[in-house]
Design a protein around this motif. Structure first.
Motif, PDB file in Angstrom:
ATOM      1  N   LEU A  47      23.834  52.471 -35.328  1.00 40.43           N
ATOM      2  CA  LEU A  47      23.214  51.397 -36.105  1.00 40.43           C
ATOM      3  C   LEU A  47      23.136  51.859 -37.555  1.00 40.43           C
ATOM      4  N   TYR A  48      23.970  51.284 -38.427  1.00 42.18           N
ATOM      5  CA  TYR A  48      23.950  51.666 -39.835  1.00 42.18           C
ATOM      6  C   TYR A  48      24.573  50.569 -40.694  1.00 42.18           C
ATOM      7  N   LEU A  49      24.196  50.573 -41.968  1.00 42.50           N
ATOM      8  CA  LEU A  49      24.731  49.588 -42.905  1.00 42.50           C
ATOM      9  C   LEU A  49      26.148  49.927 -43.338  1.00 42.50           C
ATOM     10  N   ALA A  50      26.488  51.228 -43.369  1.00 40.71           N
ATOM     11  CA  ALA A  50      27.834  51.642 -43.773  1.00 40.71           C
ATOM     12  C   ALA A  50      28.257  52.840 -42.931  1.00 40.71           C
ATOM     13  N   GLY A  51      29.495  52.835 -42.458  1.00 40.29           N
ATOM     14  CA  GLY A  51      30.021  53.931 -41.660  1.00 40.29           C
ATOM     15  C   GLY A  51      30.401  55.132 -42.503  1.00 40.29           C
ATOM     16  N   GLN A  52      30.886  56.190 -41.804  1.00 41.88           N
ATOM     17  CA  GLN A  52      31.204  57.455 -42.476  1.00 41.88           C
ATOM     18  C   GLN A  52      32.167  57.272 -43.648  1.00 41.88           C
ATOM     19  N   ALA A  53      33.246  56.517 -43.407  1.00 39.84           N
ATOM     20  CA  ALA A  53      34.271  56.381 -44.442  1.00 39.84           C
ATOM     21  C   ALA A  53      33.720  55.676 -45.678  1.00 39.84           C
ATOM     22  N   LEU A  54      32.928  54.625 -45.462  1.00 36.93           N
ATOM     23  CA  LEU A  54      32.394  53.875 -46.598  1.00 36.93           C
ATOM     24  C   LEU A  54      31.348  54.704 -47.345  1.00 36.93           C
ATOM     25  N   VAL A  55      30.543  55.456 -46.626  1.00 35.28           N
ATOM     26  CA  VAL A  55      29.552  56.328 -47.269  1.00 35.28           C
ATOM     27  C   VAL A  55      30.251  57.374 -48.136  1.00 35.28           C
ATOM     28  N   LYS A  56      31.329  57.950 -47.589  1.00 33.10           N
ATOM     29  CA  LYS A  56      32.091  58.953 -48.336  1.00 33.10           C
ATOM     30  C   LYS A  56      32.677  58.347 -49.609  1.00 33.10           C
ATOM     31  N   ALA A  57      33.243  57.128 -49.465  1.00 35.40           N
ATOM     32  CA  ALA A  57      33.855  56.476 -50.622  1.00 35.40           C
ATOM     33  C   ALA A  57      32.820  56.044 -51.651  1.00 35.40           C
ATOM     34  N   ALA A  58      31.656  55.599 -51.170  1.00 33.68           N
ATOM     35  CA  ALA A  58      30.649  55.042 -52.079  1.00 33.68           C
ATOM     36  C   ALA A  58      29.857  56.115 -52.803  1.00 33.68           C
ATOM     37  N   ILE A  59      29.410  57.136 -52.069  1.00 33.15           N
ATOM     38  CA  ILE A  59      28.525  58.134 -52.698  1.00 33.15           C
ATOM     39  C   ILE A  59      28.998  59.574 -52.504  1.00 33.15           C
ATOM     40  N   GLY A  60      30.182  59.751 -51.882  1.00 34.30           N
ATOM     41  CA  GLY A  60      30.742  61.093 -51.737  1.00 34.30           C
ATOM     42  C   GLY A  60      30.036  61.955 -50.717  1.00 34.30           C
ATOM     43  N   GLN A  61      29.268  61.374 -49.832  1.00 33.11           N
ATOM     44  CA  GLN A  61      28.491  62.151 -48.860  1.00 33.11           C
ATOM     45  C   GLN A  61      29.236  62.263 -47.532  1.00 33.11           C
ATOM     46  N   ASP A  62      29.275  63.496 -47.002  1.00 31.07           N
ATOM     47  CA  ASP A  62      29.818  63.712 -45.665  1.00 31.07           C
ATOM     48  C   ASP A  62      28.653  63.710 -44.681  1.00 31.07           C
ATOM     49  N   VAL A  63      28.748  62.880 -43.637  1.00 31.43           N
ATOM     50  CA  VAL A  63      27.643  62.770 -42.696  1.00 31.43           C
ATOM     51  C   VAL A  63      28.196  62.405 -41.322  1.00 31.43           C
ATOM     52  N   SER A  64      27.542  62.879 -40.277  1.00 30.08           N
ATOM     53  CA  SER A  64      27.986  62.571 -38.916  1.00 30.08           C
ATOM     54  C   SER A  64      27.465  61.199 -38.493  1.00 30.08           C
ATOM     55  N   ASP A  65      28.116  60.633 -37.483  1.00 29.08           N
ATOM     56  CA  ASP A  65      27.661  59.344 -36.944  1.00 29.08           C
ATOM     57  C   ASP A  65      26.218  59.429 -36.472  1.00 29.08           C
ATOM     58  N   GLU A  66      25.881  60.505 -35.808  1.00 26.61           N
ATOM     59  CA  GLU A  66      24.519  60.638 -35.257  1.00 26.61           C
ATOM     60  C   GLU A  66      23.480  60.690 -36.371  1.00 26.61           C
ATOM     61  N   ASP A  67      23.741  61.492 -37.433  1.00 27.05           N
ATOM     62  CA  ASP A  67      22.789  61.572 -38.542  1.00 27.05           C
ATOM     63  C   ASP A  67      22.712  60.266 -39.320  1.00 27.05           C
ATOM     64  N   LEU A  68      23.825  59.552 -39.333  1.00 22.71           N
ATOM     65  CA  LEU A  68      23.881  58.303 -40.082  1.00 22.71           C
ATOM     66  C   LEU A  68      23.137  57.177 -39.377  1.00 22.71           C
ATOM     67  N   GLY A  69      23.322  57.082 -38.064  1.00 21.77           N
ATOM     68  CA  GLY A  69      22.697  55.953 -37.372  1.00 21.77           C
ATOM     69  C   GLY A  69      22.688  56.075 -35.866  1.00 21.77           C
ATOM     70  N   GLY A  70      22.522  57.286 -35.343  1.00 22.06           N
ATOM     71  CA  GLY A  70      22.504  57.476 -33.902  1.00 22.06           C
ATOM     72  C   GLY A  70      21.162  57.109 -33.285  1.00 22.06           C
ATOM     73  N   ALA A  71      21.138  57.030 -31.960  1.00 23.32           N
ATOM     74  CA  ALA A  71      19.918  56.630 -31.255  1.00 23.32           C
ATOM     75  C   ALA A  71      18.794  57.643 -31.467  1.00 23.32           C
ATOM     76  N   ALA A  72      19.122  58.931 -31.442  1.00 20.04           N
ATOM     77  CA  ALA A  72      18.080  59.948 -31.624  1.00 20.04           C
ATOM     78  C   ALA A  72      17.486  59.858 -33.025  1.00 20.04           C
ATOM     79  N   MET A  73      18.360  59.689 -34.031  1.00 19.00           N
ATOM     80  CA  MET A  73      17.861  59.588 -35.406  1.00 19.00           C
ATOM     81  C   MET A  73      16.924  58.395 -35.554  1.00 19.00           C
TER      82      MET A  73
END
Length: 556
Positions: free
Chosen positions: A195-221
């Motif tokens: 569950l997230y507003l932007a996926g890994q690729a878009l986050v990388k392109a928009a703000i240059g941040q590398d992040v995992s799916d789980e940290d970005l919007g996983g159930a545990a997070m």
């Protein structure tokens, strides 16, 4: 006609079986390979074991979006099902169809389901598994009043109205689609979902941040850090079990139905008789009252001092305006009104002088001024009684010509449309044969806040019948070519007629309308009674009958 209607129905059922496979067997295997259930498997686990799921919009997007590979069922399953005895509107993304992406018809199908739920105050359950907007068609999905954003607007409005909404994220829920579950009352999420507003690729392109799916919007997070979700579940099965448990914790909303009494109820005529009664063959007729006898409950009344069985149907003004049949009925124990087009010739008595009343014949399937007057008055009475109205369509439209115009057909038709449009009771439609022109409007067409609209296989819906339309359209095309200097010989004339006829026949086919959301469900004719009972059950649970009925100006 029996064999023809049965064969057409068989053809429709075969196609429906293919549509229900969604993206096909390989896509289903991929879904299972991720440890996830398909949308239909989820619905089956969610609803009560002894109940039926009444699906709507199965034909949505039929033969549309071919350039994108198609979108069977518009990539979403919608319908009414019982969870702990309470009827819910269920909306489940089908991830086997383009990863559950939203096509234009996906939005319209979900909005239609939400609208039905708002009409009857049905609680909603969303089973979310979607990649978001289908980007190649974003201009037809994103901005307008019946597009993606309207879904979220409806979420918020229903929440304010106190209509329960529960969402379970059981796959991906990205970009703007993330607002749907978060606008609901309760939110569940399975492990491995996102569950997230932007996926890994878009986050990388928009703000240059590398992040995992789980940290970005996983159930545990979302469970431990953002606090967005209410329940984290390990699997689809566990999530659905929890969802059912949560539904059981609402106050008792069950409609008390005496099931033993309902089992004793049955139609007066065998439901299979509809195949022998109905005909749409040119020059052939049928009595719609016989169709009604296959739909309404059996009742008993006294005739010549004896109790006899018959259809539980009290016909209203039976000898007046006979091209429309109106009456009060019981269907599955539900009181309702019925307005039906008559499929046979009827006789009309005309006011006369010294010689007494004259007579004229009313053509089958045509609405005359006296019938429209009768129907308007009947519709108003149903609103006074607070009972739903069932409209049985098989009409070519209103009567035309000098006599009809002088008798005030426009005035009478407007009166019927006014009364019908202002109904505060549920309106349920069944298209048996044709539903053409202003006849479609007067009989509660799609534009007039239907609660549910059913149609029989082989039925048709258009501004006019193919025969009339083909001649008009061909003439327009020929005149256009003639103005350009093209000679129209007999061969060209026939080619134009054939091309226009093929196009128009395709557009009046009920599958064309169902693909675009003009009807909710194409049904087997012998199941009409059961389908109507399901719709009446759905309307009875929470419909607000306290709203006062009033009409606009009636030209009398």
């Amino acid at each position: 006609m029996s064999d023809t209607l049965k064969s057409v129905t068989g053809e429709f059922l075969e196609i429906e079986g293919r549509i229900a496979l969604g993206g096909g067997s390989k896509a289903i295997e991929r879904q299972h390979g991720k440890g996830r259930l398909t949308a239909r498997e989820r619905v089956e686990l969610l609803v009560d074991k002894d109940s039926e799921f009444q699906e709507f919009g199965l034909w949505a997007a039929f033969n549309m979006y071919q350039e994108a590979g198609g979108a069977p069922g518009a990539g979403v399953v919608t319908g009414i099902g019982c969870v702990h005895g309470v009827r819910h509107m269920i909306i489940a993304n089908d991830a086997t169809v383009k990863a559950g992406a939203f096509f234009p018809m996906t939005c319209k199908k979900i909005i239609r389901a939400q609208t039905m739920a708002m009409m009857a105050r049905l609680p909603l359950i969303y089973l979310v598994d979607s990649a978001g907007v289908f980007l190649p068609m974003q201009e037809d999905v994103f901005p307008d009043t019946d597009d993606f954003g309207r879904i979220f607007r409806n979420n918020a409005v229903m929440s304010a109205e106190g209509i329960p909404q529960i969402a379970a994220i059981m796959g991906f829920c990205v970009a703007g689609g993330g607002y749907l579950p978060v606008l609901c009352d309760t939110l569940l999420m399975t492990e491995g979902s996102g569950l997230y507003l932007a996926g890994q690729a878009l986050v990388k392109a928009a703000i240059g941040q590398d992040v995992s799916d789980e940290d970005l919007g996983g159930a545990a997070m979302h469970s431990q850090i953002s606090g967005t979700i209410d329940f984290r579940e390990p699997t689809d099965e566990a999530c659905l079990e929890r969802l059912r448990s949560l539904v059981d914790k609402y106050p008792d909303r069950k409609v008390k139905v005496d099931e033993a009494e309902r089992k004793r109820l049955h139609s007066h005529r065998d439901v299979m008789d509809v195949y022998d009664i109905f005909t749409d063959s040119p020059g052939e007729q049928y009595d719609v009252k016989e169709i009604i006898s296959c739909v309404v409950d059996t009742g008993a009344r006294t005739v010549d001092g004896e109790r006899v069985l018959g259809p539980d149907f009290d016909e209203y003004k039976a000898e007046f305006g006979e091209s429309l049949v109106c009456g009060y009925a019981k269907i599955g124990g539900h009181a309702c009104g019925i307005v039906a087009n008559q499929g046979k010739l009827t006789e009309r008595k005309m006011a006369g002088g010294k010689a007494g009343p004259g007579k004229s014949a009313n053509m089958p399937r045509v609405i005359y001024d006296d019938s429209a007057d009768k129907a308007a008055r009947f519709i108003m009475d149903c609103n006074q009684r607070k009972i739903p109205i069932v409209f049985l369509h098989d009409t070519t439209g209103f009567m035309v010509g000098r006599d009809s115009e002088q008798a005030g057909i426009i005035r009478s038709g407007a009166k019927m449309v006014n009364a019908m449009a202002n109904c505060v009771v549920p309106k349920i439609v069944v298209i048996l044969g044709g539903s053409f022109g202003a006849g479609n409007y007067a009989m509660c067409g799609r534009a007039f806040d239907q609660f549910v609209a059913f149609a029989w296989p082989g039925s048709k819906c258009a501004v006019m019948g193919a025969g009339s339309a083909t001649g008009v359209l061909a003439m327009i095309e020929e005149r256009s070519r003639a103005r350009k200097g093209e000679e129209i010989d007999s061969e060209t004339h026939q080619a134009i007629l054939d091309a226009v006829a093929d196009s128009y026949n395709e557009q009046q086919d009920i599958r064309y309308g169902a693909a675009r959301g003009w009807v909710d469900r194409i049904i087997e004719p012998h199941m009409t009674r059961e389908e109507l009972i399901g719709a009446l059950d759905g309307a009875s649970q929470g419909w607000d009958y306290s709203v006062g009925f009033k009409t606009g100006v009636l030209q009398v």
